[in-house]
Design a protein around this motif. Structure first.
Motif, PDB file in Angstrom:
ATOM      1  N   LEU A  89       6.663   6.681   7.073  1.00 46.42           N
ATOM      2  CA  LEU A  89       7.285   5.417   6.703  1.00 46.42           C
ATOM      3  C   LEU A  89       8.124   4.795   7.816  1.00 46.42           C
ATOM      4  N   VAL A  90       8.999   5.555   8.425  1.00 48.49           N
ATOM      5  CA  VAL A  90       9.914   5.003   9.429  1.00 48.49           C
ATOM      6  C   VAL A  90       9.168   4.554  10.686  1.00 48.49           C
ATOM      7  N   ALA A  91       8.034   5.167  10.991  1.00 50.83           N
ATOM      8  CA  ALA A  91       7.254   4.777  12.167  1.00 50.83           C
ATOM      9  C   ALA A  91       6.384   3.549  11.899  1.00 50.83           C
ATOM     10  N   ALA A  92       6.301   3.111  10.655  1.00 57.32           N
ATOM     11  CA  ALA A  92       5.454   1.970  10.298  1.00 57.32           C
ATOM     12  C   ALA A  92       6.138   0.650  10.642  1.00 57.32           C
ATOM     13  N   ASP A  93       5.353  -0.405  10.637  1.00 53.57           N
ATOM     14  CA  ASP A  93       5.874  -1.753  10.873  1.00 53.57           C
ATOM     15  C   ASP A  93       6.515  -2.225   9.564  1.00 53.57           C
ATOM     16  N   LEU A  94       7.818  -2.050   9.434  1.00 54.94           N
ATOM     17  CA  LEU A  94       8.539  -2.306   8.187  1.00 54.94           C
ATOM     18  C   LEU A  94       9.187  -3.685   8.189  1.00 54.94           C
ATOM     19  N   ALA A  95       9.495  -4.159   7.011  1.00 58.05           N
ATOM     20  CA  ALA A  95      10.256  -5.407   6.875  1.00 58.05           C
ATOM     21  C   ALA A  95      11.612  -5.220   7.549  1.00 58.05           C
TER      22      ALA A  95
ATOM     23  N   PHE B  64       0.856  -1.186   0.000  1.00 57.88           N
ATOM     24  CA  PHE B  64       0.000   0.000   0.000  1.00 57.88           C
ATOM     25  C   PHE B  64       0.890   1.233   0.000  1.00 57.88           C
ATOM     26  N   TRP B  65       0.324   2.357  -0.402  1.00 60.99           N
ATOM     27  CA  TRP B  65       1.045   3.631  -0.406  1.00 60.99           C
ATOM     28  C   TRP B  65       0.930   4.270   0.964  1.00 60.99           C
ATOM     29  N   MET B  66       1.965   4.993   1.372  1.00 62.74           N
ATOM     30  CA  MET B  66       1.903   5.803   2.581  1.00 62.74           C
ATOM     31  C   MET B  66       2.812   7.012   2.412  1.00 62.74           C
TER      32      MET B  66
END
Length: 111
Positions: free
Chosen positions: A73-79, A66-68
């Motif tokens: 981005l850095v605060a998201a649950d990333l790979a 999905f787009w954000m």
């Protein structure tokens, strides 16, 4: 990569298979590598960037996409490792992300 497939072609194919987007005008912006102090191997990933794409974003068996907004981005649950890769895509002075294992923990540095 498929047998006899160039790196760029592989990246274009993988992006399409995992996101439904057709990308073009890829620029090699760096590499990510893993090494291990007790083993004699390196795992190398070529990092490409582009802003040229077409198609509709859709998830695949690889996971939800999905787009954000960049600011979120850095605060998201990333790979795992994505936050460490991001500076390679954004800072033209950086070209390598080097992960290494030492004393039962992973470390990294940008070069």
């Amino acid at each position: 990569m498929e047998p006899n497939e160039p790196f760029v072609s592989s990246a274009i194919r993988e992006v399409f298979e995992e996101t439904g987007l057709t990308v073009s005008d890829l620029q090699l912006c760096g590499i990510k590598q893993f090494t291990h102090s007790e083993e004699l191997y390196r795992y190398i990933v070529f990092l490409y960037r582009t802003s040229t794409f077409s198609g509709d974003l859709c998830s695949s068996d690889e996971g939800e996409v999905f787009w954000m907004e960049r600011s979120k981005l850095v605060a998201a649950d990333l790979a795992a490792g994505f936050a460490e890769m991001l500076p390679i895509f954004e800072d033209e002075k950086l070209s390598e992300l080097y992960f290494y294992h030492d004393q039962d923990d992973w470390h990294y540095r940008h070069l």
